[in-house]
Design a protein around this motif. Structure first.
Motif, PDB file in Angstrom:
ATOM      1  N   SER A  33       0.838  -1.202   0.000  1.00 21.93           N
ATOM      2  CA  SER A  33       0.000   0.000   0.000  1.00 21.93           C
ATOM      3  C   SER A  33       0.873   1.252   0.000  1.00 21.93           C
ATOM      4  O   SER A  33       0.568   2.236  -0.679  1.00 21.93           O
ATOM      5  CB  SER A  33      -0.900   0.024   1.238  1.00 21.93           C
ATOM      6  OG  SER A  33      -1.731  -1.095   1.263  1.00 21.93           O
ATOM      7  N   THR A  34       1.937   1.208   0.762  1.00 20.10           N
ATOM      8  CA  THR A  34       2.827   2.371   0.813  1.00 20.10           C
ATOM      9  C   THR A  34       3.501   2.591  -0.533  1.00 20.10           C
ATOM     10  O   THR A  34       3.634   3.738  -0.988  1.00 20.10           O
ATOM     11  CB  THR A  34       3.880   2.171   1.907  1.00 20.10           C
ATOM     12  OG1 THR A  34       3.225   1.888   3.146  1.00 20.10           O
ATOM     13  CG2 THR A  34       4.731   3.417   2.070  1.00 20.10           C
ATOM     14  N   LEU A  69       3.032   6.116  -2.377  1.00 17.57           N
ATOM     15  CA  LEU A  69       4.209   6.944  -2.669  1.00 17.57           C
ATOM     16  C   LEU A  69       4.262   7.261  -4.159  1.00 17.57           C
ATOM     17  O   LEU A  69       4.627   8.367  -4.561  1.00 17.57           O
ATOM     18  CB  LEU A  69       5.489   6.222  -2.244  1.00 17.57           C
ATOM     19  CG  LEU A  69       5.744   6.119  -0.748  1.00 17.57           C
ATOM     20  CD1 LEU A  69       7.019   5.318  -0.482  1.00 17.57           C
ATOM     21  CD2 LEU A  69       5.864   7.497  -0.110  1.00 17.57           C
ATOM     22  N   TRP A  70       3.884   6.297  -4.949  1.00 16.46           N
ATOM     23  CA  TRP A  70       3.886   6.486  -6.408  1.00 16.46           C
ATOM     24  C   TRP A  70       2.846   7.538  -6.806  1.00 16.46           C
ATOM     25  O   TRP A  70       3.113   8.446  -7.587  1.00 16.46           O
ATOM     26  CB  TRP A  70       3.577   5.148  -7.079  1.00 16.46           C
ATOM     27  CG  TRP A  70       3.895   5.068  -8.527  1.00 16.46           C
ATOM     28  CD1 TRP A  70       4.365   6.081  -9.335  1.00 16.46           C
ATOM     29  CD2 TRP A  70       3.764   3.920  -9.369  1.00 16.46           C
ATOM     30  NE1 TRP A  70       4.535   5.622 -10.612  1.00 16.46           N
ATOM     31  CE2 TRP A  70       4.165   4.302 -10.662  1.00 16.46           C
ATOM     32  CE3 TRP A  70       3.351   2.622  -9.162  1.00 16.46           C
ATOM     33  CZ2 TRP A  70       4.167   3.422 -11.747  1.00 16.46           C
ATOM     34  CZ3 TRP A  70       3.352   1.740 -10.231  1.00 16.46           C
ATOM     35  CH2 TRP A  70       3.759   2.139 -11.509  1.00 16.46           C
ATOM     36  N   GLY A 128       2.681  13.720   0.510  1.00 18.91           N
ATOM     37  CA  GLY A 128       1.246  13.573   0.296  1.00 18.91           C
ATOM     38  C   GLY A 128       0.681  12.257   0.795  1.00 18.91           C
ATOM     39  O   GLY A 128      -0.512  12.008   0.655  1.00 18.91           O
ATOM     40  N   THR A 129       1.531  11.418   1.372  1.00 17.44           N
ATOM     41  CA  THR A 129       1.077  10.111   1.854  1.00 17.44           C
ATOM     42  C   THR A 129       0.987  10.105   3.375  1.00 17.44           C
ATOM     43  O   THR A 129       1.987  10.268   4.062  1.00 17.44           O
ATOM     44  CB  THR A 129       2.037   9.005   1.387  1.00 17.44           C
ATOM     45  OG1 THR A 129       2.004   8.938  -0.042  1.00 17.44           O
ATOM     46  CG2 THR A 129       1.625   7.657   1.956  1.00 17.44           C
ATOM     47  N   ALA A 182      -3.915   7.005   5.432  1.00 18.19           N
ATOM     48  CA  ALA A 182      -4.241   6.529   4.082  1.00 18.19           C
ATOM     49  C   ALA A 182      -3.621   5.155   3.837  1.00 18.19           C
ATOM     50  O   ALA A 182      -4.232   4.284   3.222  1.00 18.19           O
ATOM     51  CB  ALA A 182      -3.762   7.530   3.039  1.00 18.19           C
ATOM     52  N   ILE A 183      -2.416   4.968   4.335  1.00 16.89           N
ATOM     53  CA  ILE A 183      -1.744   3.672   4.186  1.00 16.89           C
ATOM     54  C   ILE A 183      -2.544   2.574   4.888  1.00 16.89           C
ATOM     55  O   ILE A 183      -2.813   1.514   4.323  1.00 16.89           O
ATOM     56  CB  ILE A 183      -0.314   3.731   4.773  1.00 16.89           C
ATOM     57  CG1 ILE A 183       0.556   4.694   3.953  1.00 16.89           C
ATOM     58  CG2 ILE A 183       0.306   2.341   4.812  1.00 16.89           C
ATOM     59  CD1 ILE A 183       1.900   4.998   4.591  1.00 16.89           C
TER      60      ILE A 183
END
Lengths: 188, 188
Positions: A10-11, A15-16, A22-23, A27-28
């Motif tokens: 998920s990370t 990150l992409w 912004g992460t 959210a992760i």
DNA sequence: GTCTATATGATGATAGAC
DNA sequence: GTCTATCATCATATAGAC
């Protein structure tokens, strides 16, 4: 899949898509389907988890590039295969994207996988080009490390132009331009 | 300097250093030496102010590039001058950096100046290359728009490699590589 | 035009139950 | 190992005095 792996994956995706700044941990966790405590049990925090995700993305990017560069054909063919590989252009490069983030660049644990990936890639392409020059496939004289840096830069810069235009076209043009320039360095 | 200009200039700097997501209204106000209310009096909010800052950065970037591209010498000389221009490599490109930010790419008001700048730059360099081909200075056959995209991509990608390495060296190598490739396209 | 409250939600993390 | 509070801080803005 194990919880750790789901968190790392998920990370990688976030990150992409959204970069490091912004992460958010939240959210992760949501994307991984995991609670707060679970994430902080397996990882020290956001930087620790991001470092693990970047190391994995770096490994994957290397493997994909190596497939083209170790393929069949002359040195020119293999560099051309690397340039022509199908890419999800508008998503950009998972690794190259990180170079824009000041917090990534400032943190040695986060920057290391990024730096190592591009060092390896430039070196590997330089190797192929040097082989080509030695074999008489590519015109000698030009410094392989310089040509390799230009090849990698065309791809990374192509992503920038594509995202700016919200279209894959500039990327494809840049690759075609690079191939036209490289073709003039062939001896056959 | 007027308050608006101070706000725009501070925003330009912060967008360059930290990107759109990483730039807070508070940070802008502090750098400009201006209170909250003052900023919201002159601008609707962060997106509005950022759009103004990006439009100004785009103008400035165009002017700087045009100076090289309209300079003296053959087409090859002018493209080489563009590539060789002294740059603050580790800071990256003020405009190209924005292409990585999802919020910029998603907002037409923010993406427009970025898109227009690179459209203009690719077109302008393609013009110079086409002139060179017509004048017999550059080898004909290759599509000028493709070569131009490659040239711009080398610069933008060079920034990525430099920041990844925390060193200007990969940028300089990429430029040297591009110059070596371009030199093979000269007819003199 | 500029300033100082004030408001609402997100961020990144800790505490402690289960 | 995983979960649900809870917390201090920041982001982005609005309100209204001066």
């Amino acid at each position: 899949m194990a919880t750790q792996d789901r968190l790392i994956e998920s990370t990688q995706e976030l990150l992409w898509e959204r970069g490091y700044v912004g992460t958010s941990p939240k959210a992760i966790q949501q994307r991984a389907g995991v609670g707060q405590g679970s994430m902080y049990h397996h990882f020290d925090g956001k930087p620790d988890l991001a470092a693990a995700a970047l190391r994995r993305s770096a490994e994957q990017m290397r493997a994909v590039a190596e497939a083209d560069l170790a393929g069949p054909g002359t040195a020119h063919d293999r560099v051309a295969a690397y340039l022509r590989r199908e890419r999800d252009v508008l998503r950009g490069c998972r690794i190259g994207r990180m170079a824009q983030d000041p917090e990534v660049v400032a943190d040695p644990r986060l920057r290391a996988p990024v730096e190592e990936t591009f060092d390896w890639l430039r070196g590997r392409i330089a190797e192929v080009i040097a082989e080509g020059q030695a074999a008489g496939d590519l015109r000698p004289g030009a410094e392989p490390a310089d040509l390799a840096a230009a090849v990698v830069a065309v791809v990374q810069g192509g992503y920038v132009l594509a995202r700016a235009a919200d279209s894959a076209e500039p990327f494809e043009r840049a690759v075609r331009g690079a191939l036209a320039l490289l073709a003039a360095h062939r001896t056959d």
